[in-house]
Design a protein around this motif. Sequence first.
Motif, short mmCIF file in Angstrom:
data_model
loop_
_atom_site.label_atom_id
_atom_site.label_comp_id
_atom_site.label_asym_id
_atom_site.label_seq_id
_atom_site.Cartn_x
_atom_site.Cartn_y
_atom_site.Cartn_z
N ALA A 96 -3.66 8.17 7.91
CA ALA A 96 -3.64 9.32 7.02
C ALA A 96 -3.08 8.93 5.66
O ALA A 96 -2.14 8.14 5.55
CB ALA A 96 -2.80 10.44 7.63
N CYS A 97 -3.68 9.51 4.62
CA CYS A 97 -3.23 9.27 3.25
C CYS A 97 -2.77 10.61 2.64
O CYS A 97 -2.76 11.64 3.31
CB CYS A 97 -4.36 8.66 2.42
N GLY A 98 -2.41 10.58 1.37
CA GLY A 98 -1.98 11.80 0.71
C GLY A 98 -3.06 12.86 0.70
O GLY A 98 -2.78 14.05 0.70
N SER A 116 -6.57 13.82 8.75
CA SER A 116 -5.45 14.16 7.88
C SER A 116 -4.17 14.10 8.70
O SER A 116 -4.19 14.05 9.93
CB SER A 116 -5.64 15.56 7.28
N GLY A 117 -3.08 14.11 8.00
CA GLY A 117 -1.78 14.05 8.66
C GLY A 117 -0.73 13.60 7.69
O GLY A 117 -0.99 13.44 6.48
N THR A 118 0.46 13.37 8.20
CA THR A 118 1.53 12.85 7.34
C THR A 118 1.12 11.47 6.82
O THR A 118 0.72 10.62 7.61
CB THR A 118 2.84 12.74 8.13
N PRO A 119 1.19 11.24 5.51
CA PRO A 119 0.76 9.95 4.96
C PRO A 119 1.42 8.76 5.66
O PRO A 119 2.63 8.75 5.89
CB PRO A 119 1.19 10.03 3.50
N GLY A 120 0.58 7.79 6.04
CA GLY A 120 1.06 6.60 6.73
C GLY A 120 1.00 6.69 8.23
O GLY A 120 1.29 5.72 8.94
N THR A 121 0.58 7.84 8.77
CA THR A 121 0.50 8.01 10.23
C THR A 121 -0.85 7.53 10.75
O THR A 121 -1.90 7.86 10.19
CB THR A 121 0.70 9.49 10.61
N LEU A 122 -0.81 6.75 11.83
CA LEU A 122 -2.05 6.30 12.48
C LEU A 122 -2.62 7.45 13.29
O LEU A 122 -1.98 7.96 14.23
CB LEU A 122 -1.77 5.09 13.36
N ILE A 123 -3.83 7.87 12.92
CA ILE A 123 -4.45 9.03 13.56
C ILE A 123 -5.16 8.60 14.84
O ILE A 123 -5.00 9.20 15.90
CB ILE A 123 -5.46 9.69 12.59
N GLU A 124 -5.95 7.56 14.72
CA GLU A 124 -6.71 7.03 15.86
C GLU A 124 -7.13 5.62 15.51
O GLU A 124 -7.63 5.37 14.41
CB GLU A 124 -7.94 7.89 16.15
N GLY A 125 -6.93 4.67 16.45
CA GLY A 125 -7.27 3.29 16.14
C GLY A 125 -6.49 2.83 14.91
O GLY A 125 -5.27 2.94 14.86
N LEU A 126 -7.21 2.32 13.92
CA LEU A 126 -6.57 1.93 12.66
C LEU A 126 -6.97 2.88 11.53
O LEU A 126 -7.07 2.48 10.37
CB LEU A 126 -6.93 0.48 12.30
N ILE A 169 0.84 -1.20 0.00
CA ILE A 169 0.00 0.00 0.00
C ILE A 169 0.87 1.25 0.00
O ILE A 169 1.82 1.36 0.77
CB ILE A 169 -0.93 0.02 1.22
N ASP A 170 0.53 2.18 -0.85
CA ASP A 170 1.21 3.47 -0.91
C ASP A 170 0.27 4.52 -0.30
O ASP A 170 -0.64 5.01 -0.97
CB ASP A 170 1.54 3.81 -2.36
N PHE A 171 0.51 4.86 0.97
CA PHE A 171 -0.38 5.79 1.67
C PHE A 171 -0.19 7.24 1.24
O PHE A 171 -0.92 8.12 1.70
CB PHE A 171 -0.21 5.65 3.18
N SER A 172 0.78 7.50 0.36
CA SER A 172 0.92 8.86 -0.17
C SER A 172 -0.14 9.15 -1.23
O SER A 172 -0.33 10.31 -1.61
CB SER A 172 2.31 9.06 -0.76
N ARG A 173 -0.84 8.14 -1.68
CA ARG A 173 -1.90 8.33 -2.67
C ARG A 173 -3.17 8.84 -1.98
O ARG A 173 -3.33 8.71 -0.76
CB ARG A 173 -2.19 7.02 -3.39
N PRO A 174 -4.12 9.41 -2.73
CA PRO A 174 -5.37 9.86 -2.12
C PRO A 174 -6.11 8.71 -1.44
O PRO A 174 -5.99 7.54 -1.86
CB PRO A 174 -6.17 10.39 -3.32
N ALA A 175 -6.86 9.03 -0.41
CA ALA A 175 -7.55 8.00 0.37
C ALA A 175 -8.45 7.13 -0.50
O ALA A 175 -8.54 5.91 -0.29
CB ALA A 175 -8.36 8.66 1.49
N ALA A 176 -9.15 7.72 -1.47
CA ALA A 176 -10.03 6.94 -2.32
C ALA A 176 -9.25 5.89 -3.10
O ALA A 176 -9.71 4.74 -3.25
CB ALA A 176 -10.78 7.85 -3.29
N ASN A 207 -9.65 1.81 -2.68
CA ASN A 207 -9.93 0.96 -3.84
C ASN A 207 -8.85 -0.11 -4.01
O ASN A 207 -9.14 -1.25 -4.40
CB ASN A 207 -10.03 1.80 -5.11
N HIS A 208 -7.61 0.26 -3.72
CA HIS A 208 -6.51 -0.69 -3.79
C HIS A 208 -6.71 -1.82 -2.79
O HIS A 208 -6.55 -3.01 -3.12
CB HIS A 208 -5.20 0.06 -3.52
N ILE A 209 -7.07 -1.47 -1.57
CA ILE A 209 -7.27 -2.47 -0.52
C ILE A 209 -8.39 -3.43 -0.88
O ILE A 209 -8.22 -4.66 -0.84
CB ILE A 209 -7.56 -1.77 0.83
#
Length: 307
Positions: free
Chosen positions: A270-272, A257-267, A211-218, A222-224
Amino acid sequence: MKLVFMGTPDFAVPTLTEIVMRGHEVIACYTRAPKPAGRGQAERKSPVQSAAEEFGIPVFTPKNFRDPADVATFAALGADVAVVVAYGLLLPPAVLEAPEKGCLNLHGSLLPRWRGAAPIQRAIMAGDRQTAVSVMKMEEGLDTGPVSLLDIIPIGPDMTAGELHDQMMRTGADLMGRALSALDRDALEFTPQPEDGVTYAKKIEKSESRIDFSRPAADVHNHIRGLSPFPGAWFEIELGGKPVRVKALRSTLAQGSGTPGTLIEGLTIACGDGAVRLTQVQREGKGPMDADAFLRGAGDLTGKVVA
């Protein structure tokens, strides 16, 4: 009608069953040869071979159709039609032309979009909102033949490839049954595929799974879901002082939001652009589990960065 069935994975079994239940005479079944599997590397029959043997249908497992003897054997069967569902071998012209009424293929896309090997996964990964299961007459080109029947299937916002696969194999079995009934009455009509809108669903490569979390969340979502449950989109996270690979099996779009790949809360990660919330995961060496069960074992991960 007398027909030959050609298929290999579990996706093809409901269609074989439907054909038998409708009273057609399945004179032979072609499938991929058994392969070593499991810890003992014992040879395992394909799902189609197992089903065919239960029905008492003779089974053929040629490595390919390059040997003229295999082509001659197929032609000598004298089938009215061949039905092909995820067989996994290319059929040469001599095989395609042998049955009197040709070869019908069940394909999991809204042709001409997503011709090729992985139409179910590619449709979801691209964010398509609908797809189809189609019956087409085979020709030499890759999924280029004219289409006779199709059923549109909506793709829900959180639907996984596994869920779409299961719906398609049920819908496709009925669709092929209807196509054969029409063919038996000489009432099956074919429409050439349009030249516009052609896309190709190339085979899923292992290199695409991370997974590339720098990509947009959508796109991440869809990748997942497009790779769930197999091969599974994955990331690495440090747990207990060592990196652990985790597959993301289910997700939803989330606020944050946040730095891509950072766990914000729970699971929620953050994505791009935006964030995704993982609702089902699979830790390496473990079975699938929901997010709460994973977090009970892993603890508070807020602020950690996955890669």
